[in-house]
Design a protein around this motif. Structure first.
Motif, PDB file in Angstrom:
ATOM      1  N   GLN A  56      -5.552  12.527   0.879  1.00  0.00           N
ATOM      2  CA  GLN A  56      -5.447  11.366   1.493  1.00  0.00           C
ATOM      3  C   GLN A  56      -6.515  10.259   0.860  1.00  0.00           C
ATOM      4  O   GLN A  56      -6.362   9.215   0.390  1.00  0.00           O
ATOM      5  CB  GLN A  56      -5.629  11.406   3.157  1.00  0.00           C
ATOM      6  N   GLU A  57      -7.693  11.019   0.659  1.00  0.00           N
ATOM      7  CA  GLU A  57      -8.747  10.092   0.173  1.00  0.00           C
ATOM      8  C   GLU A  57      -8.507   9.610  -1.253  1.00  0.00           C
ATOM      9  O   GLU A  57      -8.776   8.366  -1.850  1.00  0.00           O
ATOM     10  CB  GLU A  57     -10.246  10.893   0.310  1.00  0.00           C
ATOM     11  N   LEU A  58      -8.016  10.667  -1.885  1.00  0.00           N
ATOM     12  CA  LEU A  58      -7.596  10.265  -3.386  1.00  0.00           C
ATOM     13  C   LEU A  58      -6.440   9.026  -3.401  1.00  0.00           C
ATOM     14  O   LEU A  58      -6.339   8.266  -4.522  1.00  0.00           O
ATOM     15  CB  LEU A  58      -7.182  11.339  -4.064  1.00  0.00           C
ATOM     16  N   THR A  59      -5.489   9.424  -2.398  1.00  0.00           N
ATOM     17  CA  THR A  59      -4.435   8.368  -2.529  1.00  0.00           C
ATOM     18  C   THR A  59      -5.131   6.883  -2.073  1.00  0.00           C
ATOM     19  O   THR A  59      -4.528   5.876  -2.553  1.00  0.00           O
ATOM     20  CB  THR A  59      -3.282   8.818  -1.640  1.00  0.00           C
ATOM     21  N   ARG A  60      -5.807   7.009  -1.154  1.00  0.00           N
ATOM     22  CA  ARG A  60      -6.441   5.459  -0.549  1.00  0.00           C
ATOM     23  C   ARG A  60      -7.196   4.926  -1.993  1.00  0.00           C
ATOM     24  O   ARG A  60      -7.188   3.930  -2.056  1.00  0.00           O
ATOM     25  CB  ARG A  60      -7.519   5.988   0.489  1.00  0.00           C
ATOM     26  N   LEU A  61      -7.964   5.820  -2.868  1.00  0.00           N
ATOM     27  CA  LEU A  61      -8.468   5.334  -4.006  1.00  0.00           C
ATOM     28  C   LEU A  61      -7.676   4.648  -5.067  1.00  0.00           C
ATOM     29  O   LEU A  61      -7.710   3.785  -5.469  1.00  0.00           O
ATOM     30  CB  LEU A  61      -9.434   6.465  -4.464  1.00  0.00           C
ATOM     31  N   ALA A  76       3.105   6.078  -2.647  1.00  0.00           N
ATOM     32  CA  ALA A  76       4.614   6.630  -3.031  1.00  0.00           C
ATOM     33  C   ALA A  76       4.435   6.868  -4.650  1.00  0.00           C
ATOM     34  O   ALA A  76       4.663   8.123  -5.000  1.00  0.00           O
ATOM     35  CB  ALA A  76       5.458   5.826  -2.541  1.00  0.00           C
ATOM     36  N   ASP A  77       4.158   6.032  -5.295  1.00  0.00           N
ATOM     37  CA  ASP A  77       4.204   6.085  -6.760  1.00  0.00           C
ATOM     38  C   ASP A  77       3.084   7.008  -7.072  1.00  0.00           C
ATOM     39  O   ASP A  77       3.415   8.044  -7.896  1.00  0.00           O
ATOM     40  CB  ASP A  77       3.888   4.855  -7.493  1.00  0.00           C
ATOM     41  N   TYR A  78       2.126   6.921  -6.738  1.00  0.00           N
ATOM     42  CA  TYR A  78       0.916   8.176  -6.882  1.00  0.00           C
ATOM     43  C   TYR A  78       1.247   9.297  -6.588  1.00  0.00           C
ATOM     44  O   TYR A  78       1.067  10.262  -7.375  1.00  0.00           O
ATOM     45  CB  TYR A  78      -0.421   7.608  -6.258  1.00  0.00           C
ATOM     46  N   ILE A  95       4.930   1.832   8.733  1.00  0.00           N
ATOM     47  CA  ILE A  95       3.555   1.312   9.175  1.00  0.00           C
ATOM     48  C   ILE A  95       3.454   1.742  10.501  1.00  0.00           C
ATOM     49  O   ILE A  95       4.373   1.743  11.448  1.00  0.00           O
ATOM     50  CB  ILE A  95       3.628  -0.195   9.101  1.00  0.00           C
ATOM     51  N   ASP A  96       2.274   2.226  10.798  1.00  0.00           N
ATOM     52  CA  ASP A  96       1.873   2.926  11.872  1.00  0.00           C
ATOM     53  C   ASP A  96       0.456   2.520  12.651  1.00  0.00           C
ATOM     54  O   ASP A  96      -0.317   2.590  11.909  1.00  0.00           O
ATOM     55  CB  ASP A  96       2.050   4.380  12.062  1.00  0.00           C
ATOM     56  N   HIS A  97       0.479   1.748  13.938  1.00  0.00           N
ATOM     57  CA  HIS A  97      -0.668   1.259  14.333  1.00  0.00           C
ATOM     58  C   HIS A  97      -1.567   0.436  13.334  1.00  0.00           C
ATOM     59  O   HIS A  97      -2.718   0.826  13.116  1.00  0.00           O
ATOM     60  CB  HIS A  97      -1.575   2.306  15.021  1.00  0.00           C
ATOM     61  N   GLY A  98      -0.768  -0.294  12.577  1.00  0.00           N
ATOM     62  CA  GLY A  98      -1.565  -1.084  11.494  1.00  0.00           C
ATOM     63  C   GLY A  98      -1.853  -0.631  10.332  1.00  0.00           C
ATOM     64  O   GLY A  98      -2.875  -1.068   9.665  1.00  0.00           O
ATOM     65  N   ARG A  99      -1.454   0.397  10.297  1.00  0.00           N
ATOM     66  CA  ARG A  99      -1.789   1.193   8.937  1.00  0.00           C
ATOM     67  C   ARG A  99      -0.577   1.627   8.215  1.00  0.00           C
ATOM     68  O   ARG A  99       0.324   1.942   8.642  1.00  0.00           O
ATOM     69  CB  ARG A  99      -2.476   2.569   9.473  1.00  0.00           C
ATOM     70  N   ALA A 100      -0.687   1.929   6.758  1.00  0.00           N
ATOM     71  CA  ALA A 100       0.420   2.164   5.939  1.00  0.00           C
ATOM     72  C   ALA A 100       0.563   3.723   6.188  1.00  0.00           C
ATOM     73  O   ALA A 100      -0.728   4.391   6.394  1.00  0.00           O
ATOM     74  CB  ALA A 100       0.259   2.084   4.451  1.00  0.00           C
ATOM     75  N   GLU A 129       0.749  -1.160  -0.166  1.00  0.00           N
ATOM     76  CA  GLU A 129      -0.030   0.051   0.063  1.00  0.00           C
ATOM     77  C   GLU A 129       0.975   1.309   0.098  1.00  0.00           C
ATOM     78  O   GLU A 129       0.577   2.166  -0.691  1.00  0.00           O
ATOM     79  CB  GLU A 129      -0.864   0.101   1.187  1.00  0.00           C
ATOM     80  N   GLY A 130       1.862   1.313   0.940  1.00  0.00           N
ATOM     81  CA  GLY A 130       2.820   2.377   1.028  1.00  0.00           C
ATOM     82  C   GLY A 130       3.702   2.564  -0.437  1.00  0.00           C
ATOM     83  O   GLY A 130       3.641   3.766  -0.887  1.00  0.00           O
TER      84      GLY A 130
END
Length: 171
Positions: A81-86, A27-29, A47-52, A22-23
């Protein structure tokens, strides 16, 4: 007889690999976005608290151009952040809980929110009455809830977006 259940170590390893992937996708995006926007920045992946956790940092601490990607009150950062998650979801097929920070905006905001929470916790302890805070986005509410839990007290989110806020209650 051998067990078909994966052991905890292999599950953790698979989870870590998924978060690292995911990270990398994020990063590429974000590198493409920085190129399009003609902005300089380095991308840190963790990786922080179970999240990228991905952060865009400036190579030059005096350069404030990345702050435009946070925007006033972090609205641009939330959208980015939302766009990156998508973008991550489009590549992996799975929903991402990735956290994005730009130029230390979220880490600075986290420190401010912990101070606000500590002040409210002191007021609740002194008065014995619940204290309602101003409306906050989900990231901000989570920081406050964590600070309240660390102090051994309870809190709830109340209201409806965009007016959802935290209420801190006596223990």
């Amino acid at each position: 007889m051998t067990s078909t259940q994966p052991d905890a170590e292999s599950v953790e390893s698979t989870s870590t690999k998924r978060l690292e992937e995911e990270g990398e996708i994020a990063a590429d995006y974000l590198e493409e976005l920085l190129d399009i926007a003609d902005l300089d920045g380095d991308i840190d992946i963790d990786i922080d608290h179970g999240r990228a956790a991905v952060e865009i940092v400036s190579e030059d601490p005096a350069d404030r151009s990345l702050s435009r990607l946070a925007g006033p009150d972090g609205e641009v950062l939330d959208a980015l952040q939302e766009l990156t998650r998508l973008a991550v979801q489009a590549k992996t097929g799975e929903r991402s809980r990735l956290m994005l920070d730009v130029a230390g905006y979220r880490s600075a905001r986290r420190a401010e929110l912990v101070a606000v929470a500590e002040e409210a916790i002191a007021r609740v302890k002194e008065s014995g009455e619940a204290v309602a805070l101003d409306a906050m986005n989900p990231f901000e509410r989570k920081v406050v809830h964590d600070a309240v839990a660390s102090a051994g007290m309870s809190s709830d989110s109340d209201g409806v977006e965009p007016n959802r806020h935290v209420v801190i209650r006596p223990a």
